[in-house]
Design a protein around this motif. Structure first.
Motif, short mmCIF file in Angstrom:
data_model
loop_
_atom_site.label_atom_id
_atom_site.label_comp_id
_atom_site.label_asym_id
_atom_site.label_seq_id
_atom_site.Cartn_x
_atom_site.Cartn_y
_atom_site.Cartn_z
N GLY A 52 27.97 38.38 26.47
CA GLY A 52 27.45 37.01 27.02
C GLY A 52 26.16 37.16 27.56
N THR A 53 25.71 36.50 28.61
CA THR A 53 24.22 36.67 29.10
C THR A 53 24.20 38.13 29.97
N THR A 54 25.19 38.29 30.64
CA THR A 54 25.23 39.78 31.28
C THR A 54 24.96 40.81 30.19
N GLY A 55 25.88 40.80 29.35
CA GLY A 55 25.80 41.74 28.13
C GLY A 55 24.69 41.56 27.26
N TYR A 87 34.12 26.67 25.45
CA TYR A 87 32.79 26.12 25.40
C TYR A 87 31.84 26.88 26.55
N TYR A 88 30.94 27.64 26.30
CA TYR A 88 30.18 28.42 27.24
C TYR A 88 28.86 27.33 27.63
N HIS A 89 29.14 26.73 28.74
CA HIS A 89 27.97 25.70 29.35
C HIS A 89 27.15 26.31 30.26
N ALA A 97 37.38 32.48 36.89
CA ALA A 97 35.65 32.75 36.96
C ALA A 97 35.31 33.55 36.03
N VAL A 98 34.23 33.54 35.50
CA VAL A 98 33.64 34.52 34.64
C VAL A 98 32.38 34.72 35.45
N GLY A 99 32.23 36.21 35.51
CA GLY A 99 30.61 36.37 36.22
C GLY A 99 30.31 37.79 36.22
N SER A 100 29.07 38.13 36.59
CA SER A 100 28.50 39.56 36.49
C SER A 100 28.95 40.44 37.80
N THR A 101 29.13 39.68 38.80
CA THR A 101 29.55 40.31 40.10
C THR A 101 30.86 40.76 40.06
#
Ligand SMILES: CC(=O)N[C@@H]([C@@H](O)[C@H](O)[C@H](O)CO)[C@@H](O)CC(=O)C(=O)O
Length: 317
Positions: free
Chosen positions: A50-53, A142-144, A215-219
């Protein structure tokens, strides 16, 4: 038809793609990274490329290899591995979706194409539908993330009737601060059993109130345990404790910056696993930044970074 063996819920770590100093992917630490997430952070769901990756900064071939490595190393350890397969080219997206199915991933996610953009809900749905059809047995998310894609179609609008068009649709990864839009998505789809995964970590508590199911996230790579405690406090309606957690994350982390470069530096420091620099056009976090993070982490008493070691940032980089 996708079979939602189990709903994707709770915390999902948006994985970092470890790199060497010369910008190649460092596959050798992914096994160790899986163990760290499971054992140290209690996180068993991941969101790859994703973004973090830096998924959009990798070649298609690299994205395939990274996805495969996470699925292989996560076997019998992780619960769900969702692969982000969004791309500017429909063909590339379909290739990646098909590949995710072949390697045994648990789901795929797609962002809106962001150079030649879809300007209406129907066009965006058509794009997503074509990608989803390339992996007809995989749950589709869907990734908004409108701030990065520039595609401002409201998620609530997009979700209206989406399963008629995309039968594998299982949920939404919502990386935006518009809690009204998020709340309307939840409210208007109560019958559907979709996963509503929030993606702005510093606002998670507010999203839980609005009905987030995960939740999906970098932290969550390095704050997984602490965030789980916030989720538990919320579950047992101890809102004051939950707010304390959220405030701590805000106070201590928001001013440090949350870009991908910074995430790589923080994760290296906290986990001891070398994440390396990001790939151009991103720049490695500055020495000043890493020094200030290190000092801040050491001063936190709500985090027991007992294994925090000086010099971890340089290890393997
Ligand atoms: C723009 C961005 O990178 N947002 C992150 C957040 O986890 C973000 O890093 C966090 O809220 C800190 O700002 C995620 O939503 C992105 C994500 O899940 C991904 O890597 O695909």
């Amino acid at each position: 038809m996708a079979s939602p063996k189990k709903k994707l819920q709770g915390l999902v770590a948006a994985t970092i793609t470890p790199m060497t100093e010369n910008g190649e992917i460092n596959f050798s630490v992914i096994g160790q990274y899986v163990d760290y997430l499971v054992k140290e952070q209690g996180v068993k769901n991941i969101f790859v490329n994703g973004t973090t990756g830096e998924g959009l900064s990798l070649s298609v071939s690299e994205r395939r290899q990274v996805a495969e490595e996470w699925v292989t190393k996560g076997k019998d350890k992780l619960d769900q591995v969702v692969i982000h397969v969004g791309a500017l080219s429909l063909k590339e997206s379909q290739e990646l979706a098909q590949h995710a199915a072949e390697i045994g991933a648990d789901g795929i996610a797609v962002i809106a194409p962001f150079f030649l953009k879809p300007w209406s809900k129907d066009v965006l749905i058509n794009f997503l539908k074509e990608v989803a059809a390339a992996a007809p047995a995989l749950p589709f998310y869907y990734y908004h993330i409108p701030a990065l894609t520039g595609v401002k179609i409201r998620a609530e609008e997009l979700l209206d009737g989406i399963q008629d068009k995309i039968p594998t649709f299982q949920g939404l990864k919502f990386s935006d601060t518009d809690l009204l839009d998020f709340g309307q998505c939840v409210d208007q789809n109560r019958q559907q059993q979709f996963a509503f995964l929030f993606g702005v970590d510093e606002q998670l508590l507010s999203a839980l109130v609005m009905g987030a199911t995960g939740a999906v996230g970098s932290t969550y790579n390095y704050l997984g345990r602490k965030t789980s405690q916030m989720l538990e406090a919320f579950e047992r309606k101890d809102f004051s404790l939950a707010l304390n957690y959220q405030s701590c994350f805000l106070v201590y982390f928001s001013h440090l910056g949350f870009g991908v470069s910074q995430t790589k530096a923080i994760m290296t420091l906290v986990s001891g696993i070398p994440m390396g620099p990001p790939r151009l056009p991103l720049q490695k976090a500055s020495r000043e930044f890493t020094d200030s993070v290190e000092a801040k982490l050491k001063s936190l008493d709500f985090l027991s970074f007992s294994d925090l070691k000086d010099g971890n940032l340089e290890a393997g980089s």
